[in-house]
Design a protein around this motif. Sequence first.
Motif, PDB file in Angstrom:
ATOM      1  N   THR A   1       5.321 -32.285 -18.011  1.00 59.70           N
ATOM      2  CA  THR A   1       4.261 -31.607 -17.282  1.00 59.70           C
ATOM      3  C   THR A   1       4.232 -30.136 -17.680  1.00 59.70           C
ATOM      4  O   THR A   1       5.241 -29.582 -18.097  1.00 59.70           O
ATOM      5  CB  THR A   1       4.447 -31.714 -15.749  1.00 59.70           C
ATOM      6  N   GLY A   2       3.092 -29.522 -17.534  1.00 62.38           N
ATOM      7  CA  GLY A   2       2.927 -28.104 -17.846  1.00 62.38           C
ATOM      8  C   GLY A   2       1.626 -27.896 -18.600  1.00 62.38           C
ATOM      9  O   GLY A   2       1.053 -28.835 -19.156  1.00 62.38           O
ATOM     10  N   PRO A   3       1.147 -26.664 -18.631  1.00 56.53           N
ATOM     11  CA  PRO A   3      -0.167 -26.386 -19.213  1.00 56.53           C
ATOM     12  C   PRO A   3      -0.322 -26.764 -20.686  1.00 56.53           C
ATOM     13  O   PRO A   3      -1.418 -27.094 -21.116  1.00 56.53           O
ATOM     14  CB  PRO A   3      -0.352 -24.877 -19.024  1.00 56.53           C
ATOM     15  N   VAL A   4       0.748 -26.744 -21.465  1.00 56.62           N
ATOM     16  CA  VAL A   4       0.616 -27.061 -22.893  1.00 56.62           C
ATOM     17  C   VAL A   4       0.679 -28.557 -23.194  1.00 56.62           C
ATOM     18  O   VAL A   4       0.379 -28.971 -24.315  1.00 56.62           O
ATOM     19  CB  VAL A   4       1.664 -26.310 -23.756  1.00 56.62           C
ATOM     20  N   VAL A   5       1.058 -29.368 -22.212  1.00 60.01           N
ATOM     21  CA  VAL A   5       1.158 -30.815 -22.435  1.00 60.01           C
ATOM     22  C   VAL A   5       0.259 -31.624 -21.498  1.00 60.01           C
ATOM     23  O   VAL A   5       0.270 -32.851 -21.548  1.00 60.01           O
ATOM     24  CB  VAL A   5       2.619 -31.311 -22.308  1.00 60.01           C
ATOM     25  N   CYS A   6      -0.514 -30.946 -20.647  1.00 55.78           N
ATOM     26  CA  CYS A   6      -1.384 -31.622 -19.687  1.00 55.78           C
ATOM     27  C   CYS A   6      -2.826 -31.171 -19.847  1.00 55.78           C
ATOM     28  O   CYS A   6      -3.097 -30.061 -20.298  1.00 55.78           O
ATOM     29  CB  CYS A   6      -0.946 -31.330 -18.249  1.00 55.78           C
TER      30      CYS A   6
ATOM     31  N   GLU B   1       8.553 -33.168 -31.108  1.00 50.12           N
ATOM     32  CA  GLU B   1       7.350 -34.011 -31.092  1.00 50.12           C
ATOM     33  C   GLU B   1       6.121 -33.243 -30.607  1.00 50.12           C
ATOM     34  O   GLU B   1       5.013 -33.426 -31.113  1.00 50.12           O
ATOM     35  CB  GLU B   1       7.592 -35.240 -30.214  1.00 50.12           C
ATOM     36  N   PHE B   2       6.304 -32.391 -29.603  1.00 52.66           N
ATOM     37  CA  PHE B   2       5.178 -31.657 -29.022  1.00 52.66           C
ATOM     38  C   PHE B   2       5.119 -30.188 -29.481  1.00 52.66           C
ATOM     39  O   PHE B   2       4.315 -29.421 -28.971  1.00 52.66           O
ATOM     40  CB  PHE B   2       5.244 -31.712 -27.492  1.00 52.66           C
ATOM     41  N   ALA B   3       5.987 -29.802 -30.430  1.00 56.04           N
ATOM     42  CA  ALA B   3       6.044 -28.427 -30.945  1.00 56.04           C
ATOM     43  C   ALA B   3       6.194 -27.413 -29.812  1.00 56.04           C
ATOM     44  O   ALA B   3       5.457 -26.441 -29.716  1.00 56.04           O
ATOM     45  CB  ALA B   3       4.815 -28.119 -31.799  1.00 56.04           C
ATOM     46  N   LEU B   4       7.192 -27.638 -28.955  1.00 55.67           N
ATOM     47  CA  LEU B   4       7.438 -26.774 -27.799  1.00 55.67           C
ATOM     48  C   LEU B   4       8.555 -25.790 -28.099  1.00 55.67           C
ATOM     49  O   LEU B   4       9.493 -26.112 -28.828  1.00 55.67           O
ATOM     50  CB  LEU B   4       7.829 -27.625 -26.589  1.00 55.67           C
ATOM     51  N   LYS B   5       8.471 -24.620 -27.483  1.00 49.67           N
ATOM     52  CA  LYS B   5       9.499 -23.599 -27.646  1.00 49.67           C
ATOM     53  C   LYS B   5      10.108 -23.285 -26.291  1.00 49.67           C
ATOM     54  O   LYS B   5       9.398 -22.922 -25.344  1.00 49.67           O
ATOM     55  CB  LYS B   5       8.902 -22.343 -28.263  1.00 49.67           C
TER      56      LYS B   5
ATOM     57  N   GLY C   1      11.625 -21.559 -23.254  1.00 48.49           N
ATOM     58  CA  GLY C   1      11.420 -20.227 -22.708  1.00 48.49           C
ATOM     59  C   GLY C   1      10.023 -19.665 -22.919  1.00 48.49           C
ATOM     60  O   GLY C   1       9.639 -18.716 -22.269  1.00 48.49           O
ATOM     61  N   GLU C   2       9.269 -20.247 -23.841  1.00 47.38           N
ATOM     62  CA  GLU C   2       7.901 -19.778 -24.094  1.00 47.38           C
ATOM     63  C   GLU C   2       6.869 -20.700 -23.478  1.00 47.38           C
ATOM     64  O   GLU C   2       5.848 -20.248 -22.981  1.00 47.38           O
ATOM     65  CB  GLU C   2       7.650 -19.658 -25.598  1.00 47.38           C
ATOM     66  N   ASP C   3       7.101 -21.995 -23.550  1.00 40.42           N
ATOM     67  CA  ASP C   3       6.166 -22.978 -23.004  1.00 40.42           C
ATOM     68  C   ASP C   3       6.654 -23.415 -21.625  1.00 40.42           C
ATOM     69  O   ASP C   3       7.812 -23.804 -21.469  1.00 40.42           O
ATOM     70  CB  ASP C   3       6.073 -24.199 -23.934  1.00 40.42           C
ATOM     71  N   GLU C   4       5.773 -23.336 -20.641  1.00 38.55           N
ATOM     72  CA  GLU C   4       6.120 -23.742 -19.283  1.00 38.55           C
ATOM     73  C   GLU C   4       6.054 -25.260 -19.183  1.00 38.55           C
ATOM     74  O   GLU C   4       4.996 -25.824 -18.932  1.00 38.55           O
ATOM     75  CB  GLU C   4       5.155 -23.112 -18.286  1.00 38.55           C
ATOM     76  N   VAL C   5       7.182 -25.900 -19.395  1.00 38.21           N
ATOM     77  CA  VAL C   5       7.243 -27.358 -19.386  1.00 38.21           C
ATOM     78  C   VAL C   5       8.389 -27.809 -18.486  1.00 38.21           C
ATOM     79  O   VAL C   5       9.468 -27.226 -18.493  1.00 38.21           O
ATOM     80  CB  VAL C   5       7.450 -27.916 -20.821  1.00 38.21           C
ATOM     81  N   ARG C   6       8.116 -28.844 -17.724  1.00 40.26           N
ATOM     82  CA  ARG C   6       9.136 -29.526 -16.937  1.00 40.26           C
ATOM     83  C   ARG C   6       9.077 -30.990 -17.372  1.00 40.26           C
ATOM     84  O   ARG C   6       8.057 -31.456 -17.860  1.00 40.26           O
ATOM     85  CB  ARG C   6       8.856 -29.381 -15.449  1.00 40.26           C
TER      86      ARG C   6
END
Length: 155
Positions: free
Chosen positions: A50-55, A18-22, A24-29
Amino acid sequence: MNSETEPNPALEDAFSKEFALKRGEDEVRYYYNEIDLNGDGVPETFVYLTGPVVCGTGGCGGLVVERANGSYKVRSRFSLVRTPVFVSDSKTNGWKDLIMFVAGGGIEPGYRILRFDGKTYPLNPSIQPEVIEQSNIKGIGLINDDKMKNSGIEF
């Protein structure tokens, strides 16, 4: 209600698509909890990311997902989510209303109510009706973790 603490690979598949996250590459919790929002006896899952790519300055990303054949299907996506997220005792179109706090990014701080329209909840809580009397908020604090004690699950 504190969030689950065990990673959920099927849930991770749903939100990463849904958020096009990878991984190990995107810092997401993420944080998640299950609760029956539509009264059918099968819990839906609310996910807070949470994390820079989703906030951004107004909040972070979130989803309501439903189980379907061993995987999850996205029912609603949210932007500008802040915790806690409340599940109200009130319902609209058979689904419990959600209450979210909005602030930052130029938004006037306050609680907003998100009502199900028959297919989904609104994407942006900041433009939803304001909860005038905070003492009228009744329900469950769904994502209500002390972030100093629980930093979420690493994706």
